[in-house]
Structure formats: structure tokens, C-alpha cells
Scaffold this motif. Structure first.
Motif, PDB file in Angstrom:
ATOM      1  N   ASN A 122      51.349  -9.810 101.575  1.00  0.00           N
ATOM      2  CA  ASN A 122      51.516  -8.637 100.721  1.00  0.00           C
ATOM      3  C   ASN A 122      50.918  -8.929  99.356  1.00  0.00           C
ATOM      4  O   ASN A 122      50.998 -10.056  98.877  1.00  0.00           O
ATOM      5  CB  ASN A 122      53.002  -8.301 100.545  1.00  0.00           C
ATOM      6  CG  ASN A 122      53.551  -7.545 101.742  1.00  0.00           C
ATOM      7  OD1 ASN A 122      53.214  -6.392 101.956  1.00  0.00           O
ATOM      8  ND2 ASN A 122      54.362  -8.215 102.539  1.00  0.00           N
ATOM      9  N   ILE A 137      50.360  -7.179  95.248  1.00  0.00           N
ATOM     10  CA  ILE A 137      50.588  -6.106  94.274  1.00  0.00           C
ATOM     11  C   ILE A 137      49.237  -5.713  93.663  1.00  0.00           C
ATOM     12  O   ILE A 137      48.880  -4.549  93.596  1.00  0.00           O
ATOM     13  CB  ILE A 137      51.557  -6.579  93.161  1.00  0.00           C
ATOM     14  CG1 ILE A 137      52.934  -6.874  93.756  1.00  0.00           C
ATOM     15  CG2 ILE A 137      51.659  -5.512  92.063  1.00  0.00           C
ATOM     16  CD1 ILE A 137      53.905  -7.536  92.798  1.00  0.00           C
ATOM     17  N   ARG A 169      45.165  -6.141  97.294  1.00  0.00           N
ATOM     18  CA  ARG A 169      45.093  -4.909  98.078  1.00  0.00           C
ATOM     19  C   ARG A 169      43.631  -4.451  98.094  1.00  0.00           C
ATOM     20  O   ARG A 169      42.852  -4.784  97.196  1.00  0.00           O
ATOM     21  CB  ARG A 169      45.997  -3.843  97.462  1.00  0.00           C
ATOM     22  CG  ARG A 169      47.483  -4.129  97.705  1.00  0.00           C
ATOM     23  CD  ARG A 169      48.373  -3.000  97.225  1.00  0.00           C
ATOM     24  NE  ARG A 169      48.319  -2.827  95.794  1.00  0.00           N
ATOM     25  CZ  ARG A 169      48.066  -1.672  95.176  1.00  0.00           C
ATOM     26  NH1 ARG A 169      47.840  -0.571  95.877  1.00  0.00           N
ATOM     27  NH2 ARG A 169      48.043  -1.597  93.867  1.00  0.00           N
ATOM     28  N   SER A 179      50.711  -2.338 100.350  1.00  0.00           N
ATOM     29  CA  SER A 179      50.739  -3.745  99.924  1.00  0.00           C
ATOM     30  C   SER A 179      50.218  -4.696 101.002  1.00  0.00           C
ATOM     31  O   SER A 179      49.742  -5.788 100.694  1.00  0.00           O
ATOM     32  CB  SER A 179      52.157  -4.135  99.515  1.00  0.00           C
ATOM     33  OG  SER A 179      53.001  -4.062 100.637  1.00  0.00           O
ATOM     34  N   GLN A 224      45.175  -5.684 102.819  1.00  0.00           N
ATOM     35  CA  GLN A 224      44.578  -6.644 101.881  1.00  0.00           C
ATOM     36  C   GLN A 224      43.150  -7.040 102.245  1.00  0.00           C
ATOM     37  O   GLN A 224      42.752  -6.985 103.418  1.00  0.00           O
ATOM     38  CB  GLN A 224      45.420  -7.933 101.873  1.00  0.00           C
ATOM     39  CG  GLN A 224      46.826  -7.768 101.355  1.00  0.00           C
ATOM     40  CD  GLN A 224      47.666  -8.967 101.730  1.00  0.00           C
ATOM     41  OE1 GLN A 224      47.967  -9.172 102.900  1.00  0.00           O
ATOM     42  NE2 GLN A 224      48.023  -9.784 100.752  1.00  0.00           N
TER      43      GLN A 224
END
Lengths: 390, 83
Positions: free
Chosen positions: A132, A134, A167, A174, A177
Motif C-alpha cells: 500500500n 499513500i 500509487r 492505495s 502501485q
């Protein structure tokens, strides 16, 4: 010491290991980058071996790289970890970047100039969950820009390029990627965290705010989800386990020499530590078999994307990581029981403090708790393979 | 079947967007399906269709989109019929 004809990978690695051993204690005490060992790796051309021959490399296979990790791990775990992390990053390029012109040209540069690659997958607010992000890569025509609060970039200031996840765009979820390669003159690093740790002190895994700009061509052409599942996680668990094995091998070798020296001083007397050495040798053999079996599993799965993406494969690699990281602690602890105060003290031929401290990182770097949780989830649905050989 | 899958996805998928907004072909992982939620979805489908996923179907591809899930379930149902 330059690489020459007739020099096997093993011989080249052994020369690097000899240099790494000389500086291992200083690297550890000072928590400094093992520059002598890394320079030796470059001089022996070990940083490009995984790259295909047509791009200037030697097409080394994962088991050959694992062997080198183990050899260097016996001398200096931090140097071996840097070597492993570099090759884990390189595997993303070799396995997923060969269709892209930019990445092919970059691989040629890595081989020719022996560039050192670092990784920036962790992020403030996300922790160790590398699947994940941000931060998001910003695309503006042919230019891409990225700012990331990277809580850990091992040897960040020493690397020649950083492979960094984000991302895929401002609107992306999230878990959607990409991974992008930025070379040294394309980014700045603002230090946010130091690295004064129990072990693995030479990896200098400091935190930085990364700010980079480059061409959109530098974004790897496959989603990071695919890269992680198909090569990165397996390579990481295999190469880490190999160097952890190296730490344990050296600990057992020291314990064995301790008992042998005592046996010579008192012939005919059974040494109290001898049985512990036998037990440690037993555990070491099981660890070795597990690593070799998993290297074979990866080799056989490598050309079958369905197999690589299967839960069975992911569980096998997770089990390797958790098992290896736990068993080395037991093995080194056994060696400590054998060597006693001579193992506990620094600066003796039997010192094991650094081994034990370095080995403690294994269960934390990608936390075993997280990995076990992930395996536990998969085992809700995955059916156990009950055959011995299959 | 499409409806049943969408119903389960809405219940256990934990997606940040409404299931109605997701097309049959859209990549569910990119839409935010976590690995934990994908396993919950698999369990729900096993229960709903009274099937079991063998290891060959337990991969990202089988569950990459609503369409892919349909294809996977159909393949297993067909296998069961043939057996």
C-alpha cells in the motif's frame, strides 16, 4: 583482485568475504556503510551478475546469488544484506523491465558501471505494508515527479539509484502501485530518521523524504502488485534466508572450533559443549535443506506465472522466511551456550554478539507477525498439500 | 451468478467505491480489494456455490475481476459435472 578469466562466482565472493571480515567489527561498532566490502563487490563485478549476458551481465541464477549471500553473510551480515537488497531490486528490472527500452539501457549501465541499487518501499503512515502507498506519482507530459516520506531507505545516501513505490496516480487506490527507478542525480534525500540499532548496523537504514523527478519511461511497465508477487517477495525471502544461514554457519563454526580447541587441551575428556554443537549442526542442516528446497521451488515456478501467483507458492515462501528467521536465533544461541563467556565477550575468536544482534533483525524485517497473519488468511482457503514429494 | 458475486463483493470486499460502479472487467485489486478481503470473497463464493477452489485457481488472476471470478466458478462447476 579484479575479476579475471577462470574466476568462479564463488571465488570472487570469497575474496569479497575476506575483505568484509576485516572490517565487519568496525562497521558494526561505528554503524557505518561497509564501503570496503561494497567496493570489493564492484571490483569483482558482482553487482551486475544477475543481468542477462546481452546487456552486459552474467545471467546468474537465484541459487548462485544466494550462495554469494551466504558466503558474504559468514563474514559481515550487513554487507551481505546490502548485496541481497541490491539483487532483490535488480530482479525487478531483470524479470519485469526487459520489455522497456529505458530499463534495458539502465541494466547495461548497472552492469558496466556497477551501480548500487536501493529500495524505498516503506512509508510514514503505512509502516511495513509495502503493498500500500499513500504517495502518488505525478505525471506531467513526459515527466514524472514523486515525493515520498520514506521511513527507511537502506544505504540511501550511498546508492546510485533508488527503486521506489507509489500509487500509480493521484486518483489511484492505495494498492494500485507502480515502481519507478530514479538515478542519483534525479533526486534529493532529506534525512528524517537515524539508524542506531541493535544489529545490522552497517546497512545504514535511515529515513528520508525523497523528492525526485525523471522521465515517465522510468516507471516499470508492470504493476507493482505483479512485481511483488512474481519476483520480489520470493527473491527477498530466498536471499535473506541465504545470508541468515551464513550468519548461523559462522556461529556454529566458531562453536565447533571452541570445542575442538578444548578437546585438544584435554584429550579423552568429553567436552560439555560437544553435544550442543551436534544439535546446532542438526538445526543447520534442516535450515540448509529448507533453503535449497525453496530455491528449487522458485526455479521451477519461475517460468510459470500461474504457479508464481498461486497461494501455495506464497505460503511456501512465507514459511521459509518465518522458519529461517526463527531457527537462526536458536542455532546462534546454541553456539553461545557452547562458547560461554568467550562467545559473550567481544573481541575473542569465538565472539558471537554481532551474530546474535544481526540475526535478531531477521524476524523483524518484514515482521514475522505480519507474514504469519498473511499466511493465516491464505490458509482459510488454501488446501494443504499432503504429499511428501509433490 | 454475476449478481451473486456482486452481492458477496459488496458484503465482504471492503471496496472504497460502490460495487455498482465497478464494471465486470475492472481490476478489483486496483479498485482496492485487499488480499484479506479477497480470501473472504473466496470463502463466500465456496459457500454460495458449494464448490472448493483447488490450488490452481487460488491466484490473483482467478479473482482479478468480476468476469474472471465468473469464469473461475464456471470452470469449477463444469469440472465437477464432468467428474
Amino acid at each position: 583482485m579484479n575479476a579475471g578469466a577462470g574466476n568462479s562466482l564463488q571465488q570472487r565472493a570469497t575474496r569479497v568475504a575476506a575483505i568484509a571480515a576485516q572490517f565487519a567489527d568496525n562497521v558494526d561498532t561505528q554503524a557505518r556503510f561497509p564501503r570496503e566490502a561494497i567496493s570489493a563487490m564492484k571490483a569483482e563485478h558482482l553487482l551486475g551478475i544477475q543481468i542477462p549476458a546481452d546487456l552486459g551481465g552474467e545471467a546468474a541464477q537465484v541459487e548462485q546469488i544466494a550462495e554469494i549471500c551466504s558466503i558474504i553473510g559468514q563474514s559481515c551480515a550487513a554487507s551481505a544484506m546490502i548485496f541481497a537488497m541490491h539483487h532483490i531490486k535488480l530482479s525487478s528490472l531483470v524479470e519485469h523491465g526487459q520489455s522497456a527500452q529505458w530499463h534495458r539501457a539502465f541494466m547495461r549501465r548497472v552492469a558496466a558501471e556497477q551501480l548500487l541499487l536501493a529500495s524505498a518501499t516503506t512509508e510514514g503512515g503505512i509502516g511495513g505494508d509495502l503493498r500500500n502507498s499513500i504517495c502518488a506519482i505525478e505525471i506531467d507530459g513526459d515527466v514524472c515527479r514523486l515525493e515520498k516520506n520514506a521511513t527507511v531507505i537502506s544505504y540511501g545516501t550511498e546508492a546510485d539509484a533508488i527503486l521506489i513505490t507509489s500509487r500509480s496516480g493521484a486518483e489511484a487506490a492505495s494498492s494500485d502501485q507502480v515502481m519507478t527507478v530514479f538515478v542519483k542525480d534525479q533526486y534529493t534525500l532529506e534525512k528524517t530518521n537515524g539508524w542506531d540499532t541493535l544489529g545490522m548496523r552497517g546497512t545504514c537504514s535511515e529515513g528520508f523524504v525523497f523528492r525526485g523527478a525523471g522521465s515517465t519511461e522510468q516507471i516499470l511497465p508492470h504493476p507493482f502488485a505483479e512485481i511483488a508477487a512474481q519476483s520480489m517477495l520470493a527473491m527477498a525471502h530466498l536471499l535473506w534466508s541465504a545470508l541468515w544461514y551464513g550468519i548461523a554457519v559462522d556461529a556454529v563454526t566458531r562453536a565447533q572450533s571452541f570445542v575442538r580447541a578444548a578437546a585438544k587441551r584435554a584429550p579423552g575428556v568429553q567436552q560439555p559443549g560437544a553435544l550442543r554443537v551436534a544439535e546446532a549442526s542438526n538445526m543447520l542442516q534442516m535450515l540448509k535443506s529448507e533453503i535449497v528446497a525453496c530455491l528449487n521451488t522458485y526455479r521451477h515456478a519461475k517460468d510459470d506465472s500461474d504457479k508464481l501467483a498461486s497461494m501455495g507458492f506464497a505460503i511456501t515462501m512465507n514459511n521459509l522466511k518465518v522458519g529461517a528467521s526463527q531457527s537462526i536465533l536458536q542455532i546462534i544461541n546454541h553456539a553461545m551456550l557452547v562458547c560461554g563467556i568467550m562467545g559473550y565477550k567481544n573481541g575473542t575468536p569465538y565472539s558471537l554478539g554481532r551474530h546474535l544482534r544481526d540475526a535478531n533483525s531477521a524476524q523483524l524485517m518484514v515482521s514475522n507477525e505480519r507474514i504469519l497473519g498473511n499466511t493465516a488468511t491464505m490458509l482459510l482457503i488454501h488446501k494443504q498439500n499432503t504429499s511428501l514429494l509433490g | 451468478m454475476n449478481e451473486a458475486i456482486r452481492e458477496l463483493l459488496a458484503k465482504v470486499g471492503g471496496l472504497p467505491v460502490a460495487v455498482e460502479q465497478i464494471s465486470d472487467e475492472e481490476d478489483l485489486y486496483n479498485a482496492g480489494l485487499s488480499s484479506f478481503a479477497s480470501v473472504q470473497l473466496m470463502l463466500g463464493i465456496e459457500d454460495r456455490f458449494d464448490i472448493e477452489f483447488s490450488d490452481q485457481f487460488l491466484n490473483r488472476k482467478s479473482f482479478a475481476s468480476i468476469k474472471a471470478i465468473e469464469r473461475t466458478v464456471e470452470a469449477i462447476l463444469k469440472n465437477n459435472e464432468d467428474a
